[in-house]
Design a protein around this motif. Structure first.
Motif, PDB file in Angstrom:
ATOM      1  N   LEU A   7       0.886  -1.054  -0.055  1.00 57.30           N
ATOM      2  CA  LEU A   7       0.037   0.054   0.049  1.00 57.30           C
ATOM      3  C   LEU A   7       1.070   1.194  -0.253  1.00 57.30           C
ATOM      4  CD1 LEU A   7      -2.483  -1.292   2.752  1.00 57.30           C
ATOM      5  CD2 LEU A   7      -2.881  -0.937   0.299  1.00 57.30           C
ATOM      6  N   ALA A   8       0.411   2.275  -0.462  1.00 57.66           N
ATOM      7  CA  ALA A   8       1.151   3.475  -0.462  1.00 57.66           C
ATOM      8  C   ALA A   8       1.173   4.198   0.755  1.00 57.66           C
ATOM      9  CB  ALA A   8       0.624   4.538  -1.436  1.00 57.66           C
ATOM     10  N   SER A   9       2.495   4.762   1.193  1.00 57.34           N
ATOM     11  CA  SER A   9       2.344   5.607   2.257  1.00 57.34           C
ATOM     12  C   SER A   9       2.259   7.101   2.113  1.00 57.34           C
ATOM     13  CB  SER A   9       3.702   5.418   3.300  1.00 57.34           C
ATOM     14  OG  SER A   9       4.895   5.854   2.105  1.00 57.34           O
ATOM     15  N   CYS A  10       2.018   8.049   2.926  1.00 54.09           N
ATOM     16  CA  CYS A  10       1.528   9.276   2.757  1.00 54.09           C
ATOM     17  C   CYS A  10       2.774  10.223   3.509  1.00 54.09           C
ATOM     18  CB  CYS A  10       0.104   9.416   3.148  1.00 54.09           C
ATOM     19  SG  CYS A  10      -1.087   8.537   2.222  1.00 54.09           S
ATOM     20  N   PRO A  25       8.746  15.231  -0.695  1.00 54.95           N
ATOM     21  CA  PRO A  25       8.265  13.815  -0.758  1.00 54.95           C
ATOM     22  C   PRO A  25       7.747  13.593  -2.269  1.00 54.95           C
ATOM     23  CG  PRO A  25       6.454  14.847   0.312  1.00 54.95           C
ATOM     24  CD  PRO A  25       7.513  15.711   0.102  1.00 54.95           C
ATOM     25  N   PHE A  26       8.096  12.448  -2.620  1.00 58.26           N
ATOM     26  CA  PHE A  26       7.724  11.794  -4.094  1.00 58.26           C
ATOM     27  C   PHE A  26       6.270  11.844  -4.276  1.00 58.26           C
ATOM     28  CE2 PHE A  26       6.707   8.261  -7.052  1.00 58.26           C
ATOM     29  CZ  PHE A  26       6.930   8.608  -8.178  1.00 58.26           C
ATOM     30  N   SER A  27       5.601  12.297  -5.428  1.00 55.14           N
ATOM     31  CA  SER A  27       4.262  12.463  -5.555  1.00 55.14           C
ATOM     32  C   SER A  27       3.611  11.370  -6.216  1.00 55.14           C
ATOM     33  CB  SER A  27       4.011  13.645  -5.791  1.00 55.14           C
ATOM     34  OG  SER A  27       3.051  13.963  -6.760  1.00 55.14           O
ATOM     35  N   ARG A  28       2.862  10.639  -5.645  1.00 52.50           N
ATOM     36  CA  ARG A  28       2.003   9.533  -6.491  1.00 52.50           C
ATOM     37  C   ARG A  28       0.751   9.368  -6.123  1.00 52.50           C
ATOM     38  NH1 ARG A  28       4.158   3.788  -3.710  1.00 52.50           N
ATOM     39  NH2 ARG A  28       4.642   4.403  -1.602  1.00 52.50           N
ATOM     40  N   ASP A  29      -0.008   8.781  -6.896  1.00 49.32           N
ATOM     41  CA  ASP A  29      -1.475   8.515  -6.225  1.00 49.32           C
ATOM     42  C   ASP A  29      -1.490   7.419  -5.439  1.00 49.32           C
ATOM     43  OD1 ASP A  29      -2.527  10.195  -8.346  1.00 49.32           O
ATOM     44  OD2 ASP A  29      -2.546   8.689  -9.842  1.00 49.32           O
ATOM     45  N   PRO A  30      -2.353   7.543  -4.501  1.00 52.58           N
ATOM     46  CA  PRO A  30      -2.303   6.418  -3.302  1.00 52.58           C
ATOM     47  C   PRO A  30      -2.422   4.915  -3.642  1.00 52.58           C
ATOM     48  CG  PRO A  30      -3.817   8.115  -3.004  1.00 52.58           C
ATOM     49  CD  PRO A  30      -3.500   8.452  -4.115  1.00 52.58           C
ATOM     50  N   GLN A 120      22.462  20.221 -16.021  1.00 52.19           N
ATOM     51  CA  GLN A 120      22.028  18.781 -15.271  1.00 52.19           C
ATOM     52  C   GLN A 120      23.403  18.211 -14.644  1.00 52.19           C
ATOM     53  OE1 GLN A 120      19.533  16.983 -14.746  1.00 52.19           O
ATOM     54  NE2 GLN A 120      17.956  18.418 -15.986  1.00 52.19           N
ATOM     55  N   THR A 121      23.637  18.689 -13.558  1.00 52.28           N
ATOM     56  CA  THR A 121      24.989  18.262 -12.641  1.00 52.28           C
ATOM     57  C   THR A 121      24.624  16.755 -12.105  1.00 52.28           C
ATOM     58  OG1 THR A 121      24.143  19.397 -10.884  1.00 52.28           O
ATOM     59  CG2 THR A 121      25.809  20.651 -12.348  1.00 52.28           C
ATOM     60  N   ALA A 122      23.201  16.348 -11.832  1.00 51.46           N
ATOM     61  CA  ALA A 122      23.146  15.231 -11.422  1.00 51.46           C
ATOM     62  C   ALA A 122      21.851  14.442 -11.863  1.00 51.46           C
ATOM     63  CB  ALA A 122      22.640  15.505  -9.890  1.00 51.46           C
ATOM     64  N   VAL A 123      21.991  13.204 -11.671  1.00 46.03           N
ATOM     65  CA  VAL A 123      20.830  12.487 -12.273  1.00 46.03           C
ATOM     66  C   VAL A 123      19.626  12.951 -11.705  1.00 46.03           C
ATOM     67  CG1 VAL A 123      19.679   9.942 -12.227  1.00 46.03           C
ATOM     68  CG2 VAL A 123      21.937  10.342 -12.707  1.00 46.03           C
ATOM     69  N   LYS A 124      18.481  13.119 -12.424  1.00 51.98           N
ATOM     70  CA  LYS A 124      17.153  13.814 -11.821  1.00 51.98           C
ATOM     71  C   LYS A 124      16.726  12.934 -10.609  1.00 51.98           C
ATOM     72  CE  LYS A 124      12.877  15.506 -14.070  1.00 51.98           C
ATOM     73  NZ  LYS A 124      12.905  16.940 -13.211  1.00 51.98           N
ATOM     74  N   CYS A 125      15.978  13.851  -9.568  1.00 57.82           N
ATOM     75  CA  CYS A 125      15.520  13.376  -8.741  1.00 57.82           C
ATOM     76  C   CYS A 125      14.068  13.538  -8.721  1.00 57.82           C
ATOM     77  CB  CYS A 125      16.422  13.676  -7.536  1.00 57.82           C
ATOM     78  SG  CYS A 125      15.631  13.419  -5.875  1.00 57.82           S
ATOM     79  N   TYR A 126      13.035  12.828  -7.992  1.00 54.88           N
ATOM     80  CA  TYR A 126      11.653  13.296  -8.199  1.00 54.88           C
ATOM     81  C   TYR A 126      11.503  13.179  -6.622  1.00 54.88           C
ATOM     82  CZ  TYR A 126      11.938  11.801 -13.066  1.00 54.88           C
ATOM     83  OH  TYR A 126      12.093  11.809 -14.308  1.00 54.88           O
ATOM     84  N   GLY A 127      12.204  12.867  -5.667  1.00 52.53           N
ATOM     85  CA  GLY A 127      11.759  13.235  -4.265  1.00 52.53           C
ATOM     86  C   GLY A 127      12.060  11.905  -3.431  1.00 52.53           C
ATOM     87  N   TYR A 128      11.538  11.973  -2.056  1.00 51.64           N
ATOM     88  CA  TYR A 128      11.856  10.925  -1.496  1.00 51.64           C
ATOM     89  C   TYR A 128      10.585  10.134  -1.028  1.00 51.64           C
ATOM     90  CZ  TYR A 128       9.662  12.875   2.720  1.00 51.64           C
ATOM     91  OH  TYR A 128       8.641  13.567   3.569  1.00 51.64           O
ATOM     92  N   LEU A 129      10.948   8.735  -0.560  1.00 50.91           N
ATOM     93  CA  LEU A 129       9.656   8.052  -0.144  1.00 50.91           C
ATOM     94  C   LEU A 129       9.904   7.169   0.965  1.00 50.91           C
ATOM     95  CD1 LEU A 129       8.712   5.433  -3.198  1.00 50.91           C
ATOM     96  CD2 LEU A 129       7.233   6.915  -2.109  1.00 50.91           C
ATOM     97  N   ASP A 162       9.910   8.125  13.781  1.00 49.47           N
ATOM     98  CA  ASP A 162       9.601   7.464  12.433  1.00 49.47           C
ATOM     99  C   ASP A 162      10.686   6.424  12.004  1.00 49.47           C
ATOM    100  OD1 ASP A 162       8.719   6.640   9.900  1.00 49.47           O
ATOM    101  OD2 ASP A 162       7.999   8.917   9.359  1.00 49.47           O
ATOM    102  N   THR A 163      10.402   5.282  11.860  1.00 48.92           N
ATOM    103  CA  THR A 163      11.375   4.276  11.568  1.00 48.92           C
ATOM    104  C   THR A 163      10.953   3.615  10.275  1.00 48.92           C
ATOM    105  OG1 THR A 163      10.530   2.633  12.918  1.00 48.92           O
ATOM    106  CG2 THR A 163      12.449   4.152  13.622  1.00 48.92           C
ATOM    107  N   ARG A 164      10.145   4.211   9.395  1.00 57.04           N
ATOM    108  CA  ARG A 164       9.955   3.514   8.205  1.00 57.04           C
ATOM    109  C   ARG A 164      11.272   3.767   7.389  1.00 57.04           C
ATOM    110  NH1 ARG A 164       4.610   6.880   6.203  1.00 57.04           N
ATOM    111  NH2 ARG A 164       5.614   8.329   7.695  1.00 57.04           N
ATOM    112  N   VAL A 165      11.299   2.352   6.339  1.00 58.69           N
ATOM    113  CA  VAL A 165      12.371   2.716   5.472  1.00 58.69           C
ATOM    114  C   VAL A 165      12.353   3.687   4.634  1.00 58.69           C
ATOM    115  CG1 VAL A 165      13.372   1.138   3.738  1.00 58.69           C
ATOM    116  CG2 VAL A 165      12.547  -0.051   5.724  1.00 58.69           C
ATOM    117  N   ARG A 166      13.755   4.191   4.299  1.00 62.14           N
ATOM    118  CA  ARG A 166      13.799   5.437   3.623  1.00 62.14           C
ATOM    119  C   ARG A 166      14.312   5.361   2.300  1.00 62.14           C
ATOM    120  NH1 ARG A 166      17.046   7.946   7.642  1.00 62.14           N
ATOM    121  NH2 ARG A 166      18.405   6.101   7.015  1.00 62.14           N
TER     122      ARG A 166
END
Ligand SMILES: Nc1ncnc2c1ncn2[C@@H]1O[C@H](COP(=O)(O)OP(=O)(O)OP(=O)(O)O)[C@@H](O)[C@H]1O
Ligand SMILES: [Mg+2]
Length: 296
Positions: A7-10, A25-30, A120-129, A162-166
């Motif tokens: 399931l998606a976390s929020c 945070p990375f944005s995604r549909d639930p 573009q100095t770095a590989v593109k990043c879309y956020g954390y999860l 918060d000890t969720r896996v990063r």
């Protein structure tokens, strides 16, 4: 590799806490689950994380999953704090590889938005999860060890409970090209811009941490403002200066290594072609000594 589902976390807050640049945070549909496709990195003992090719909401990404780390195991935190105590809670903000990458990508984003650095100095990043229980369980089942045993009471508190896996979501580079003669100048420009314009020091410049001319790994980076660098400036100005020029030194070493490798390959090939017996002439040659500054 079997596909995992969960399931998606929020997550909502940008990270890391404590001031300075942050990553959203990375944005995604639930309903968008992570489909684990395959491992992209190779196993090493000293890696800070594990990189996977994944699909989220039918798009392909590279997902770097981070191990947990404890500030007390970090030599800078330990040594510098003997003279300038820094609470563990703040220590983690400046020593944890996940937070280091969040801060670095936050700074790169700021630089882009203010048009300070548009390359573009770095590989593109879309956020954390932050992974949900099912995804974390799946990783465990696959034998991915994230050092959760380090999560003692003190560290849990420092992480705000918060000890969720990063993890960090990046663009998946389909045919990752290494740094080579064709892109070495642009690679140097990336490092130069990060250091000079963004005050972001990668601290781990080596061929493996580039994809083409772009940097991909910021797990050991220091982004100004940085509490440990401030401490270092106070107690050992010369050492702080050495750290600020570490990327330049390591870049030179990387070029030397690549040149030596190429020369050795050419020599080995020509030696083979001549079908000379016995030891090749270059085998006894002494290679240049490397200057090294310890990583941690
Ligand atoms: N976005 C990506 N697309 C394709 N391959 C990638 C991507 N990100 C990483 N990789 C592959 O995974 C390898 C390891 O990535 P990275 O350097 O970020 O992690 P790491 O070395 O395990 O982390 P650390 O150095 O912090 O311990 C890279 O050398 C590259 O081969
Ligand atoms: Mg790396």
């Amino acid at each position: 590799m079997p596909k995992g589902r969960g399931l998606a976390s929020c997550p909502t807050d940008p990270l890391p806490p404590g001031g300075g640049p942050q990553l959203n945070p990375f944005s995604r549909d639930p309903g968008d689950k992570i489909e684990w496709i395959k491992r992209l990195d190779t196993d090493r003992e000293d890696n800070d994380g594990f990189v996977f090719q994944v699909s989220i909401g039918s798009k392909q990404y590279a997902l770097k999953v981070f191990k947990f780390s404890h500030p007390r195991l970090n030599r800078f935190y330990r040594d510098l704090c003997l003279r300038h105590p820094l609470p563990l809670k703040e220590g983690i903000w400046y020593t944890d590889p996940f937070y280091a990458e969040c801060r670095a990508y936050g700074r790169i984003q700021e630089g882009f938005e203010s048009r300070l650095v548009t390359d573009q100095t770095a590989v593109k990043c879309y956020g954390y999860l932050l992974l949900n229980t099912n995804d974390s369980r799946w990783l465990k089942k696959e034998g991915i060890h994230l050092e959760q045993q380090l999560l003692d009471r003190e560290l849990r508190e420092a992480l705000g409970g918060d000890t969720r896996v990063r993890a960090i979501v990046k663009q998946f580079e389909k045919s990752p090209r290494k740094v080579d003669a064709g892109n070495i100048r642009r690679a140097w420009r990336s490092v130069y811009l990060l250091n000079k314009s963004l005050k972001l020091y990668n601290m781990d410049i080596k061929a493996d941490n580039f994809i083409g001319h772009k940097l991909v790994d910021f797990g050991t980076s220091w982004t100004v403002p940085h509490k440990l660098l401030d401490h270092l400036e106070e107690v050992a100005e010369n050492m702080a200066k050495a750290f600020r020029s570490k990327d330049t030194v390591n870049f030179e070493e990387m070029i030397q290594d690549e040149v030596i490798q190429t020369r050795l390959k050419v020599l080995a090939k020509s030696t083979h072609q001549l079908r000379s017996r016995g030891k090749p002439e270059w085998a006894d040659r002494e290679l240049p000594k490397r200057r090294r500054i310890a990583r941690k």
